[in-house]
Design a protein around this motif. Structure first.
Motif, PDB file in Angstrom:
ATOM      1  N   GLY A 184       0.567  -1.115  -0.167  1.00 41.66           N
ATOM      2  CA  GLY A 184       0.019  -0.093  -0.184  1.00 41.66           C
ATOM      3  C   GLY A 184       1.052   1.457  -0.242  1.00 41.66           C
ATOM      4  N   TYR A 185       2.336   0.993  -0.566  1.00 36.84           N
ATOM      5  CA  TYR A 185       3.331   2.567  -0.429  1.00 36.84           C
ATOM      6  C   TYR A 185       2.107   2.861  -1.066  1.00 36.84           C
ATOM      7  CZ  TYR A 185       4.875   1.415  -5.405  1.00 36.84           C
ATOM      8  OH  TYR A 185       4.646   0.461  -6.723  1.00 36.84           O
ATOM      9  N   GLY A 483       4.863  -4.022  -7.659  1.00 37.55           N
ATOM     10  CA  GLY A 483       4.299  -4.438  -5.824  1.00 37.55           C
ATOM     11  C   GLY A 483       2.802  -3.973  -5.583  1.00 37.55           C
ATOM     12  N   ASP A 484       2.272  -4.365  -4.335  1.00 38.67           N
ATOM     13  CA  ASP A 484       1.133  -3.716  -3.452  1.00 38.67           C
ATOM     14  C   ASP A 484       0.945  -2.279  -3.880  1.00 38.67           C
ATOM     15  OD1 ASP A 484       1.554  -6.780  -4.162  1.00 38.67           O
ATOM     16  OD2 ASP A 484       1.068  -6.765  -2.098  1.00 38.67           O
ATOM     17  N   VAL A 485       0.961  -1.971  -4.751  1.00 38.15           N
ATOM     18  CA  VAL A 485       0.805  -0.417  -5.079  1.00 38.15           C
ATOM     19  C   VAL A 485      -0.675   0.431  -4.480  1.00 38.15           C
ATOM     20  CG1 VAL A 485       0.529   0.107  -7.578  1.00 38.15           C
ATOM     21  CG2 VAL A 485       0.858   1.699  -6.392  1.00 38.15           C
ATOM     22  N   SER A 486      -0.610   1.170  -3.632  1.00 38.15           N
ATOM     23  CA  SER A 486      -1.846   1.815  -2.675  1.00 38.15           C
ATOM     24  C   SER A 486      -2.795   1.649  -4.166  1.00 38.15           C
ATOM     25  CB  SER A 486      -1.603   2.888  -2.266  1.00 38.15           C
ATOM     26  OG  SER A 486      -2.994   3.781  -2.707  1.00 38.15           O
ATOM     27  N   ARG A 487      -3.937   1.918  -4.656  1.00 37.60           N
ATOM     28  CA  ARG A 487      -5.185   2.260  -5.155  1.00 37.60           C
ATOM     29  C   ARG A 487      -5.391   3.756  -4.996  1.00 37.60           C
ATOM     30  NH1 ARG A 487     -10.268  -1.397  -6.710  1.00 37.60           N
ATOM     31  NH2 ARG A 487      -8.512  -2.534  -5.407  1.00 37.60           N
ATOM     32  N   GLY A 515      -4.476   0.841 -12.372  1.00 40.11           N
ATOM     33  CA  GLY A 515      -5.221   1.221 -11.846  1.00 40.11           C
ATOM     34  C   GLY A 515      -5.021   1.377 -10.314  1.00 40.11           C
ATOM     35  N   GLY A 516      -4.067   0.173  -9.919  1.00 41.53           N
ATOM     36  CA  GLY A 516      -3.928   0.644  -8.313  1.00 41.53           C
ATOM     37  C   GLY A 516      -4.008  -1.112  -7.498  1.00 41.53           C
ATOM     38  N   PHE A 517      -3.494  -0.981  -6.677  1.00 42.08           N
ATOM     39  CA  PHE A 517      -3.583  -2.937  -5.774  1.00 42.08           C
ATOM     40  C   PHE A 517      -5.233  -2.809  -4.780  1.00 42.08           C
ATOM     41  CE2 PHE A 517      -2.969  -6.198  -3.421  1.00 42.08           C
ATOM     42  CZ  PHE A 517      -2.781  -7.068  -4.140  1.00 42.08           C
ATOM     43  N   ALA A 518      -3.235  -1.741  -3.691  1.00 44.84           N
ATOM     44  CA  ALA A 518      -4.620  -1.692  -2.705  1.00 44.84           C
ATOM     45  C   ALA A 518      -5.557  -0.783  -2.231  1.00 44.84           C
ATOM     46  CB  ALA A 518      -3.321  -1.597  -1.088  1.00 44.84           C
ATOM     47  N   GLY A 519      -6.846  -0.901  -1.635  1.00 38.18           N
ATOM     48  CA  GLY A 519      -7.485  -0.083  -0.874  1.00 38.18           C
ATOM     49  C   GLY A 519      -8.737  -0.183  -1.974  1.00 38.18           C
ATOM     50  N   ALA A 520     -10.258  -0.271  -1.577  1.00 38.78           N
ATOM     51  CA  ALA A 520     -11.197  -0.042  -1.504  1.00 38.78           C
ATOM     52  C   ALA A 520     -11.260   0.877  -2.435  1.00 38.78           C
ATOM     53  CB  ALA A 520     -12.237   0.219  -1.102  1.00 38.78           C
ATOM     54  N   ASN A 521     -10.751   1.858  -3.789  1.00 38.77           N
ATOM     55  CA  ASN A 521     -10.626   3.132  -3.383  1.00 38.77           C
ATOM     56  C   ASN A 521     -11.573   2.963  -5.377  1.00 38.77           C
ATOM     57  OD1 ASN A 521     -10.927   6.066  -4.417  1.00 38.77           O
ATOM     58  ND2 ASN A 521      -9.220   6.218  -4.477  1.00 38.77           N
TER      59      ASN A 521
END
Length: 810
Positions: A184-185, A483-487, A515-521
């Motif tokens: 989530g960076y 990696g698991d980048v912030s959405r 689109g980004g990976f981490a977070g329900a945005n």
């Protein structure tokens, strides 16, 4: 007298700055079999050229032996012409380009390229107490560490260290060399999945520290103009890589550590991917949805549900879960009939309650604890062991897993958690401790998958997606992602920098979860802007946690339409993008290129990544902020630049505010460029290589222009070596009122030529031409007065040359 004391003071200060370890004393030197050595009181230096622009230096402390094995170098040293001089206290050994000077008293090692100083050792090698960092507390464990220390000039900008989000200039940081995920960076991440012991300088040189164990890279964190490589153990070896241009340095480094193999052409298409598809039915339904919506797709990636219903407790099964995927072979065949490739996720962890645990123990394929039992420890997914790929049995066992999956028709593999994500320091592998192999585990895993893929399908190019690796991993076809980048907008903002930096370090295919990976945005604007940026980065792969869909077919109508427009553009650019793949393979050129490659003396560009070059001729300025109406774009002074959408022309050498558009990001084409485009398609399998819409961007500032474009069948392994390729050459020249465009082809001896249809579109033609000739025949073209374009169709037998002559009106 006062002036004399000032002079003495200056001399003493100079000695204190430039002198190396004051306890190191020169003893002797020798040259034998193209190896130059210098013996000191505390060890021995070995210098060896790999080429005229690559010099390797190894220091062997007294009482130690030389560790010759390299994790990265694949190039054999070349026998080159060298020179030797011993004048006063200076011994110089060099090639036509690069040279090393050993000052005998006070002792000093320094390097020059074509007479210009580039770098010198400060203390050189020394050993002292380990200074741990909080961010890797418990990960890098040692009482003392070994260091190699250098002098820096006060103004040079430093790049490297692998994948980080720090801003382009990484000077001022002490960076751990310990691969570790950062979930989530956003705009800053000092430690991520993929570290590398590489430093590049704005003074146009690179240093690669050729050592596998964990450590640190200190890029002048104390502000005293010092660069330090630090490690717990291993080789004291580094290569200095120089060149006349940034492209030369990229070419030289990737020659040293291995060029990236050509990917299959389908790798440049759109991927369907999410965390994750739970069943065969869901996979098939998703692809059918793409087909219904007429959105192109070339591959689908199956995350961890392919081997189990639950996230936890199933890792290590490494076989299809029959309840959810009752007929995987048929599924893969059905997908292939729809022109869709299947890619499977795999991990190196075997959980103790997985189906393969007992087999793994019995076959002796796991890393060990201190007393020789299979190492077991807990992490997020359960209690686990890790496959010892350094053990011959473990390597062969894992290879057979990939070969068996390949027999089902699987054509790509995703290696996840390969940092490895959890890798306690007490774990022992066949070749050393976890700390000695941690950073190279993903690198060597990629090699394993690459070899397994080719052994299973010798005629198909491997596709290997990996989250972690090390320097030189491009040689094994590794395709990294960030990696698991912030959405979030912050997550998007760091992506161009990460991709450009990695490309400068040899990994040309670094990309992001679009689109980004981490977070329900659920943000349609962010999603669209990320996918628009994705058109001009190496791999087009929207991917995210499943709470918000990553696939455009499941988004709102607005987001779907914007995504569809971007994907359409991506596919139409296939021949241009495929040539970038070939340039990377042949010359090590990055696909994404920083603007200081274009203007190497423009210091204002050294820390700039907001606008970049996609290949040689396309300038891209991603929209990285919400609601941005005006985007500031720097236009390199080397050209005039055409807006790709409306042909507005902007003179280079200035920053301009460009009005944004919701459907695309600011994108410009270099004056004098040829841009080949393809017909629209639903899959790269439908690509018609015999049709090219060739855009030529005519401008009065360009008297002559030439471009080459590489073509092959998109799948043959080593097509260049097998001479199964074609290079199309297009040249434009202005002679008074005539514009001449020549077509020529270089055909490999084993390439079957075919007649091509070239739809030539010439931009910036002020008036309807008076006359058009193809060879000696007069032809008609279509002139668009509104867009100032001339279009004509040329049928071209590529065994022959073709010439188009256009008489321009005054």
């Amino acid at each position: 007298m006062k002036q004399f004391f000032i002079y003495i003071s200056i001399v003493l200060v100079t000695f204190s700055i430039n002198a190396q370890n004051p306890n190191r004393i020169y003893k002797s030197h020798n040259e034998e079999s193209n190896v130059f050595s210098v013996t000191t009181n505390d060890g021995k230096y070995i210098f060896q050229f790999y080429s005229e622009a690559i010099l390797e230096t190894t220091f062997i402390p007294k009482g130690e032996t030389n560790i010759k094995a390299s994790h990265a170098v694949v190039m054999p040293p070349e026998i080159i012409e060298t020179t030797y001089k011993y004048v006063g206290n200076n011994i110089t050994y060099g090639s036509k380009g690069l040279s090393v000077t050993i000052t005998t008293e006070p002792f000093q090692v320094s390097y020059k390229y074509k007479g210009e100083s580039i770098i010198s050792e400060k203390r050189g090698y020394y050993k002292n107490e380990h200074q741990p960092m909080d961010m890797v507390n418990g990960n890098i464990i040692a009482d003392s560490t070994e260091k190699i220390e250098f002098n820096l000039t006060k103004d040079e900008v430093l790049y490297g260290g692998g994948s980080r989000a720090l801003g382009m200039n990484r000077r001022g940081n002490r960076l751990p060399l310990f691969n570790r995920a950062h979930y989530g960076y956003e705009t800053e991440s000092k430690l991520m999945n993929y570290t590398m012991p590489i430093v590049l300088s704005s003074n146009k040189y690179m240093i690669h520290f050729d050592n596998a164990p964990v450590g640190y890279l200190d890029l002048d964190s104390k502000g005293d103009n010092t660069l330090t490589y630090e490690t717990i153990s291993g080789r004291k070896t580094y290569q200095v890589v120089a060149g006349d241009s940034w492209y030369d340095i990229m070419d030289n480094y990737t020659e040293l550590t291995g060029k990236q193999p050509m990917l299959p052409r389908w790798a440049l298409g759109n991927f369907s991917s999410r965390f994750g598809y739970h069943s065969q039915e869901e996979v098939e339904m998703t692809i059918d949805k793409f087909k219904e919506e007429n959105i192109p797709v070339d591959a689908i990636i199956l995350d961890l549900y392919w081997f189990g219903k639950d996230i936890k407790g199933t890792m290590g099964n490494l076989e299809f879960h029959k309840d959810s995927f009752p007929n995987p072979k048929q599924m893969v065949q059905d997908l292939k009939s729809k022109n869709v490739e299947t890619i499977l996720i795999t991990e190196p962890f075997i959980l103790t309650n997985s189906k393969k645990w007992n087999e793994a123990v019995e076959e002796n394929i796991l890393a060990k604890d201190s007393i020789g039992n299979p190492a077991k420890y807990d992490f997020y997914f359960g209690n686990t062991g890790i496959i010892d790929i350094y053990n011959e049995k473990g390597n062969a066992w894992f290879k057979n897993i990939y070969k068996d999956l390949s027999k089902l028709g699987v054509t790509g593999f995703w290696g996840d958690l390969g940092e490895p994500e959890v890798h306690p320091h007490w774990v022992q592998h066949a070749t050393g401790s976890s700390q000695e192999v941690h950073n190279t585990y993903g690198h060597d895993w990629a090699k394993l998958v690459y070899e397994a893929s080719l052994e299973a399908n010798p005629e198909l190019r491997p596709f290997i997606l990996m989250r972690a690796g090390y320097s030189g991993s491009q040689h094994y076809g590794l395709i990294p992602w960030s990696g698991d980048v912030s959405r979030s907008w912050g997550g998007l903002q760091s992506q161009p920098e990460i991709a450009i930096q990695m490309a400068m370090q040899g990994l040309g295919y670094m990309h992001s979860d679009l689109g980004g990976f981490a977070g329900a945005n659920l943000d349609d604007e962010l999603y669209a802007r990320w996918l628009q940026y994705g058109v001009f980065q190496p791999i087009y792969r929207p991917h995210a946690q499943e709470d918000v869909p990553s696939e455009p077919v499941f988004r709102s109508e607005k987001a779907k339409n914007l995504a569809s427009f971007a994907i359409e553009m991506r596919y139409r650019m296939l021949p241009y993008n495929y040539h970038l793949m070939a340039e990377n393979h042949i010359e090590g050129k990055p696909l994404m290129r920083p603007l200081f490659f274009e203007e190497p003396d423009n210091q204002e560009l050294f820390d700039y990544s907001e606008t970049y070059l996609w290949g040689n001729d396309i300038l891209v300025a991603p929209v990285l902020e919400a609601g941005k109406d005006v985007q500031n774009v720097y236009f390199p002074k080397t050209s005039y630049w055409f807006n790709i959408e409306n042909d507005d022309i902007i003179e280079g050498g200035q920053t301009k505010g460009i009005q944004t558009h919701p459907a695309y990001i600011p994108t410009y084409v270099r004056a004098g460029a040829f841009i080949p485009l393809a017909k629209s398609m639903q899959s790269t399998k439908e690509y018609d290589a015999n049709f090219i819409q060739l855009q030529y961007y005519h401008h009065e500032s360009v008297e002559e222009s030439e471009r080459d474009f590489y073509f092959d069948d998109g799948k043959t392994v080593n097509a260049i070596e097998k001479e199964q390729f074609q290079i199309l050459e297009f040249e434009a020249e202005k002679e008074r009122r005539w514009l001449e465009i020549e077509f020529e082809a270089e055909n490999g001896n084993n390439y079957t030529t075919e007649t091509k249809t070239i739809e030539l579109v010439i931009h910036n033609v002020d008036k309807k031409p008076k006359r058009i000739k193809v060879n000696k025949d007069k032809v008609n073209g279509t002139y668009n007065e509104d867009y100032k374009t001339l279009t004509l169709t040329v049928t071209w037998n590529t065994k022959e040359e073709k010439e188009v002559r256009i008489k321009l009106s005054k």
